[in-house]
Design a protein around this motif. Structure first.
Motif, PDB file in Angstrom:
ATOM      1  N   THR A  46     -29.229  -1.128   7.889  1.00  0.00           N
ATOM      2  CA  THR A  46     -28.181  -1.939   8.516  1.00  0.00           C
ATOM      3  C   THR A  46     -27.134  -2.354   7.493  1.00  0.00           C
ATOM      4  O   THR A  46     -25.927  -2.313   7.758  1.00  0.00           O
ATOM      5  CB  THR A  46     -28.805  -3.186   9.170  1.00  0.00           C
ATOM      6  N   TRP A  47     -27.599  -2.746   6.300  1.00  0.00           N
ATOM      7  CA  TRP A  47     -26.646  -3.180   5.274  1.00  0.00           C
ATOM      8  C   TRP A  47     -25.767  -2.031   4.821  1.00  0.00           C
ATOM      9  O   TRP A  47     -24.550  -2.194   4.660  1.00  0.00           O
ATOM     10  CB  TRP A  47     -27.395  -3.763   4.073  1.00  0.00           C
ATOM     11  N   ILE A  48     -26.342  -0.857   4.616  1.00  0.00           N
ATOM     12  CA  ILE A  48     -25.567   0.306   4.193  1.00  0.00           C
ATOM     13  C   ILE A  48     -24.547   0.681   5.269  1.00  0.00           C
ATOM     14  O   ILE A  48     -23.374   0.954   4.965  1.00  0.00           O
ATOM     15  CB  ILE A  48     -26.497   1.499   3.893  1.00  0.00           C
ATOM     16  N   TRP A  49     -24.965   0.683   6.503  1.00  0.00           N
ATOM     17  CA  TRP A  49     -24.055   1.051   7.597  1.00  0.00           C
ATOM     18  C   TRP A  49     -22.885   0.081   7.681  1.00  0.00           C
ATOM     19  O   TRP A  49     -21.734   0.489   7.830  1.00  0.00           O
ATOM     20  CB  TRP A  49     -24.825   1.079   8.912  1.00  0.00           C
ATOM     21  N   ASN A  50     -23.173  -1.202   7.562  1.00  0.00           N
ATOM     22  CA  ASN A  50     -22.096  -2.197   7.621  1.00  0.00           C
ATOM     23  C   ASN A  50     -21.176  -2.087   6.413  1.00  0.00           C
ATOM     24  O   ASN A  50     -19.952  -2.257   6.536  1.00  0.00           O
ATOM     25  CB  ASN A  50     -22.687  -3.607   7.696  1.00  0.00           C
ATOM     26  N   PHE A  51     -21.749  -1.800   5.249  1.00  0.00           N
ATOM     27  CA  PHE A  51     -20.922  -1.695   4.049  1.00  0.00           C
ATOM     28  C   PHE A  51     -19.964  -0.523   4.145  1.00  0.00           C
ATOM     29  O   PHE A  51     -18.813  -0.615   3.706  1.00  0.00           O
ATOM     30  CB  PHE A  51     -21.815  -1.551   2.807  1.00  0.00           C
ATOM     31  N   LEU A  52     -20.418   0.588   4.701  1.00  0.00           N
ATOM     32  CA  LEU A  52     -19.549   1.744   4.866  1.00  0.00           C
ATOM     33  C   LEU A  52     -18.385   1.441   5.801  1.00  0.00           C
ATOM     34  O   LEU A  52     -17.362   2.132   5.780  1.00  0.00           O
ATOM     35  CB  LEU A  52     -20.349   2.940   5.396  1.00  0.00           C
ATOM     36  N   HIS A  53     -18.529   0.420   6.625  1.00  0.00           N
ATOM     37  CA  HIS A  53     -17.459  -0.009   7.521  1.00  0.00           C
ATOM     38  C   HIS A  53     -16.692  -1.205   6.972  1.00  0.00           C
ATOM     39  O   HIS A  53     -15.975  -1.890   7.716  1.00  0.00           O
ATOM     40  CB  HIS A  53     -18.034  -0.346   8.900  1.00  0.00           C
ATOM     41  N   GLY A  54     -16.862  -1.481   5.672  1.00  0.00           N
ATOM     42  CA  GLY A  54     -16.093  -2.543   5.037  1.00  0.00           C
ATOM     43  C   GLY A  54     -16.694  -3.923   5.134  1.00  0.00           C
ATOM     44  O   GLY A  54     -16.026  -4.905   4.795  1.00  0.00           O
ATOM     45  N   ASP A  55     -17.940  -4.030   5.589  1.00  0.00           N
ATOM     46  CA  ASP A  55     -18.585  -5.336   5.736  1.00  0.00           C
ATOM     47  C   ASP A  55     -19.704  -5.447   4.704  1.00  0.00           C
ATOM     48  O   ASP A  55     -20.710  -4.742   4.787  1.00  0.00           O
ATOM     49  CB  ASP A  55     -19.139  -5.487   7.153  1.00  0.00           C
TER      50      ASP A  55
END
Length: 296
Positions: A46-55
């Motif tokens: 979840t963290w990686i996915w959100n980070f790839l979207h700028g979060d």
């Protein structure tokens, strides 16, 4: 690796936030609301996915987005790193050049042994000694790096001098040693002997022929130490109560604030990558053989 390493630390996030006397049901409820009771792979994915979207995520401790904290702390660390960089790079290169020009003489031994001696001392040792000398006994410099709100450039610089000195002492030996080694190799090269035989003044030989080639291996060291100046400041920032990226990572690790911890370390990794790219670019500019080889 950082995420998995954080999981083996004692305690849990809810207990770290609410304190040791909080009711276990409140701790469990907070862990559930933060999502830290989910499987590790789910949390990390979840963290990686959100980070790839700028979060970068939400801080467990501050209950706010991580990005503003990381950006502000990085800016503070870059100020401290810049002061140390401006001090140590020219003085370190100058020390290495002087040592090479006085090879095997007393001045060479003083610079080499002195630089090596201060390099092996931990930052907290030199930091405490410098605080005692300049902050407590002489009272020339403030012992904390937190300047007053609204302070100008010179006031901030005044507060950053003392915490930059331990970094200077740690890095001076590395840079001076590499500059010395590069100078010795360049002075013993064929192109230097050719320039001397042509009758060029010694100063011209040093500036136009020796230094340009001698500084090539030093650039890589400087780039590596630049990354260290940003990411290796945990001890210095904690000792001098400075709110930089190192202090932020230390606070996040203590509070098991994994989003903040991961974002901070990832930011340091980006700084290292950028510093390495800059070093490669400068290396190609100073070394025509690499530049021409790439063009071919």
């Amino acid at each position: 690796m950082v995420f998995l390493g954080g999981q083996v630390l004692p305690g849990n996030v809810g207990r770290a936030i609410l304190g040791p006397f909080a009711d276990q049901r409140a701790v469990d409820a907070l862990n559930h609301s933060l999502g830290v009771d989910r499987p590790l792979l789910v949390q990390y994915g979840t963290w990686i996915w959100n980070f790839l979207h700028g979060d970068m995520g939400t801080s467990y401790i501050f209950r706010a987005p991580v990005a503003p904290f990381v950006i502000e702390a990085l800016g503070h660390s870059m100020k401290l790193a810049l002061v140390a960089f401006v001090l140590v790079v020219p003085i370190g290169i100058l020390g290495g050049v002087i040592a090479a020009l006085n090879l095997n003489r007393p001045l060479d031994r003083i610079i080499s042994l002195g630089g090596l001696s201060v390099t092996v001392l931990p930052e907290f040792v030199t930091g405490i000694i410098l605080i005692l000398i300049f902050g407590v006994w002489l009272r020339w410099l403030p012992i904390a790096a937190a300047w007053p709100k609204g302070a100008g450039f010179f006031t901030q610089l005044y507060y950053l001098i003392l915490p930059s000195l331990p970094l200077f002492l740690v890095l001076f030996g590395y840079i001076a040693r590499m500059a010395r080694s590069g100078m010795i190799e360049a002075l013993d090269s064929d192109y230097t002997r050719t320039a001397v035989l042509k009758g060029l003044p010694w100063r011209t030989v040093i500036w136009r022929h020796v230094l340009r080639n001698a500084l090539l291996p030093t650039i890589t060291v400087i780039a590596t130490q630049t990354g260290y100046l940003i990411g290796g400041l945990v001890v210095i920032e904690t000792l001098f109560r400075y709110q930089g990226i190192g202090s932020l990572i230390f606070t996040a690790a203590r509070g098991k604030d994994f989003p903040m911890l991961e974002a901070g370390i990832l930011t340091i990794g980006i700084v290292y990558a950028v510093a390495t790219l800059v070093a490669d670019f400068l290396y190609s500019v100073l070394n025509p053989r690499i530049r021409l080889g790439a063009e071919q």
